[in-house]
Structure formats: structure tokens, C-alpha cells
Design a protein around this motif. Structure first.
Motif, short mmCIF file in Angstrom:
data_model
loop_
_atom_site.label_atom_id
_atom_site.label_comp_id
_atom_site.label_asym_id
_atom_site.label_seq_id
_atom_site.Cartn_x
_atom_site.Cartn_y
_atom_site.Cartn_z
N GLN A 1 0.83 -1.21 0.00
CA GLN A 1 0.00 0.00 0.00
C GLN A 1 0.87 1.26 0.00
N THR A 2 1.97 1.21 -0.72
CA THR A 2 2.90 2.34 -0.77
C THR A 2 2.39 3.42 -1.71
N LEU A 3 2.55 4.67 -1.28
CA LEU A 3 2.08 5.80 -2.08
C LEU A 3 2.85 7.05 -1.67
N PRO A 4 3.36 7.82 -2.65
CA PRO A 4 4.02 9.08 -2.29
C PRO A 4 3.05 9.98 -1.51
N GLU A 5 3.53 10.62 -0.48
CA GLU A 5 2.67 11.47 0.33
C GLU A 5 2.02 12.57 -0.50
N VAL A 6 2.71 13.04 -1.52
CA VAL A 6 2.17 14.11 -2.35
C VAL A 6 0.93 13.65 -3.12
N PHE A 7 0.76 12.33 -3.28
CA PHE A 7 -0.39 11.78 -3.99
C PHE A 7 -1.55 11.46 -3.06
N ALA A 8 -1.36 11.65 -1.77
CA ALA A 8 -2.33 11.17 -0.79
C ALA A 8 -3.73 11.73 -0.99
N GLY A 9 -3.86 12.95 -1.50
CA GLY A 9 -5.17 13.55 -1.67
C GLY A 9 -5.83 13.25 -3.00
N ARG A 10 -5.16 12.50 -3.84
CA ARG A 10 -5.71 12.22 -5.16
C ARG A 10 -6.69 11.04 -5.11
N ASP A 11 -7.75 11.18 -5.85
CA ASP A 11 -8.74 10.10 -5.95
C ASP A 11 -8.53 9.30 -7.23
N GLY A 12 -8.87 8.05 -7.17
CA GLY A 12 -8.89 7.22 -8.37
C GLY A 12 -7.54 6.97 -9.00
N ILE A 13 -6.49 6.78 -8.18
CA ILE A 13 -5.18 6.46 -8.73
C ILE A 13 -5.20 5.05 -9.31
N VAL A 14 -4.87 4.95 -10.60
CA VAL A 14 -4.83 3.65 -11.27
C VAL A 14 -3.38 3.29 -11.51
N GLN B 1 3.59 6.93 2.11
CA GLN B 1 2.71 6.16 2.98
C GLN B 1 2.92 4.68 2.69
N GLY B 2 2.44 3.84 3.61
CA GLY B 2 2.57 2.41 3.40
C GLY B 2 3.93 1.89 3.85
N ILE B 3 4.26 0.69 3.36
CA ILE B 3 5.46 0.00 3.83
C ILE B 3 6.25 -0.54 2.64
N ILE B 4 7.57 -0.43 2.74
CA ILE B 4 8.48 -1.08 1.80
C ILE B 4 9.35 -2.02 2.62
N THR B 5 9.45 -3.27 2.18
CA THR B 5 10.26 -4.23 2.93
C THR B 5 11.29 -4.90 2.03
N PHE B 6 12.42 -5.24 2.63
CA PHE B 6 13.45 -6.08 2.00
C PHE B 6 13.44 -7.40 2.75
N ASP B 7 13.03 -8.47 2.09
CA ASP B 7 12.91 -9.78 2.74
C ASP B 7 12.13 -9.69 4.04
N GLY B 8 11.04 -8.94 4.00
CA GLY B 8 10.13 -8.85 5.13
C GLY B 8 10.49 -7.81 6.18
N GLU B 9 11.65 -7.15 6.04
CA GLU B 9 12.07 -6.15 7.02
C GLU B 9 11.72 -4.76 6.53
N ASN B 10 10.98 -4.02 7.35
CA ASN B 10 10.58 -2.66 7.02
C ASN B 10 11.82 -1.79 6.86
N VAL B 11 11.98 -1.16 5.69
CA VAL B 11 13.20 -0.39 5.44
C VAL B 11 13.30 0.85 6.32
N ARG B 12 12.18 1.29 6.88
CA ARG B 12 12.24 2.44 7.79
C ARG B 12 13.03 2.11 9.07
N LYS B 13 13.19 0.84 9.36
CA LYS B 13 13.89 0.42 10.57
C LYS B 13 15.39 0.18 10.34
N LEU B 14 15.84 0.30 9.09
CA LEU B 14 17.24 0.03 8.79
C LEU B 14 18.14 1.14 9.35
N THR B 15 19.28 0.75 9.87
CA THR B 15 20.25 1.71 10.36
C THR B 15 21.07 2.27 9.20
N VAL B 16 21.82 3.32 9.47
CA VAL B 16 22.69 3.90 8.45
C VAL B 16 23.68 2.85 7.95
#
Length: 214
Positions: free
Chosen positions: A8-21, A62-77
Motif C-alpha cells: 500500500q505504498t504511495l508518495p505522500e504528495v499523492f495522498a489527496g488524489r482520488d482514483g489512482i490507477v 505512505q505504506g510499507i516497503i520491505t526487504f525480505d520482510g524487514e521494514n526499510v524504515r527500521k534500517l540503520t545507516v
């Protein structure tokens, strides 16, 4: 890394748009190692944003991106550094070469970190891509198409589970596009890597396992 998954990933700038195909945005989908994907997109649909999200340069989605099931937001530098060095090769649309450095110096910046390619291998790729005479020429004095080929070789100078190329042939003729495709296919097969290519029209001629619309 075997799988890059978007939930369910989506750029935040698109969040207000309806009917994204889209086959990518606001869906659950995955890129698998060893497969080839083409993402066809119109301008302004978030193609380059997707590249930056997956490479960890941007987090404004928005949403989640994972590498082999790990949320990339949790990755360290350090984890990101290792991923970019060992698992994920990226060719950005804007190339990100240093204009004051020569073609070889730009490539060696990456290869010096990874130690992945012999100098002769790099020379062979330059020869195949028709830029052998640009070896000692500063990037700022090269055409955009020549710079694209240098950036492509730089991308190959690392081990990778996935190669991600954002409009890699936008300034290349069909002949050079065919050569780039052949080299990429050979290297991806050698490493068992997945390939993800974006395009707004002209695309890298490969046998894609799946074609997606952004």
C-alpha cells in the motif's frame, strides 16, 4: 536479498488524489530476485520517487516497503550502506556523476569501495559501449548519452541482488541500447540478480517477466 515488497505504498504528495490507477502504487506487490521488470510511467506519476524510496534517499511515502520482510524504515545507516554496497545497484535518471572527475575516476569511486571489478573488465565495458576514448575525459565534457553509459558501468561495479535503472536509455541510440541490454542481461544472470527498469516511452530491450504501469 530475495524480495522487495511494496505494501500500500504511495508518495505522500499523492495522498489527496482520488482514483489512482497503478500496478504499483497503493497495492501489494513484490519484485523477486532473478526476474526482470519494466515499469512504464507517464511524467509526474512518481517514477523517480519510487527509485528514491527503494534506495532509501527519501521517506516521504505512505505504506510499507520491505526487504525480505524487514521494514526499510527500521534500517540503520550502516545497514543501508551495506545494502547499497552489496545488494542494490542503482542507475538514477540524473546519473549523479561528478563533472570534475574523469569517466574512469567516477567509476573507480564505486569500484574502490567494493573491489568488485578488475580494471580490465571496466575497460572492456567501455570498449563495448563505445566510450573507450572517454576514459580520461571529465564527465562535464561528455554528452548526456556518454554520461549515461559511464553511470551504467559504475552501477555494475558491485555485487547486487537487484539492479534498478531509471530511464537508462533516454539519450541512447538503439544500437547502444542493445549493447547495454546485453551487458546487463549477462551480469544479472551471472549474479542471479533481479532487474527493474523504468521508462516513459523508450525502454531497455530486455525479455521482461512482467510489465507494470505506474
Amino acid at each position: 536479498m530475495d524480495t522487495i515488497e511494496l505494501q500500500q505504498t504511495l508518495p505522500e504528495v499523492f495522498a489527496g488524489r482520488d482514483g489512482i490507477v497503478s500496478d504499483v502504487w497503493h497495492r501489494q506487490m513484490a519484485f523477486q530476485k532473478g526476474k526482470m521488470y519494466l515499469i512504464e510511467a507517464a511524467s509526474g506519476t512518481g517514477k523517480s520517487s519510487l527509485c528514491s524510496f527503494i534506495y532509501g534517499y527519501r521517506t516521504d511515502y505512505q505504506g510499507i516497503i520491505t526487504f525480505d520482510g524487514e521494514n526499510v524504515r527500521k534500517l540503520t545507516v550502516k545497514q543501508w550502506t551495506d545494502i547499497r554496497k552489496r545488494s542494490l545497484g542503482m542507475l538514477f535518471q540524473e546519473l549523479r556523476l561528478f563533472g570534475e572527475l574523469t569517466a574512469w575516476e567516477n567509476v573507480q569511486l564505486k569500484n574502490g569501495l567494493t573491489g568488485f571489478c578488475r580494471k580490465q573488465q571496466v575497460k572492456d565495458w567501455f570498449e563495448q559501449l563505445g566510450i573507450a576514448d572517454k576514459w580520461d575525459v571529465k564527465a562535464a565534457r561528455m554528452s548526456y548519452g556518454q554520461q549515461q553509459r559511464v553511470a551504467f558501468v559504475r552501477m555494475l561495479c558491485q555485487p547486487a541482488d537487484f539492479f534498478f535503472l531509471d530511464e537508462p536509455v533516454s539519450h541512447l541510440d538503439d544500437g547502444n541500447g542493445q549493447i547495454m541490454a546485453r551487458i546487463l542481461k549477462e551480469e544479472a544472470a551471472r549474479q542471479g540478480a533481479g532487474v527493474i527498469v523504468t521508462s516513459i516511452g523508450k525502454h531497455l530491450p530486455l525479455e521482461y517477466d512482467r510489465v507494470l504501469s505506474l
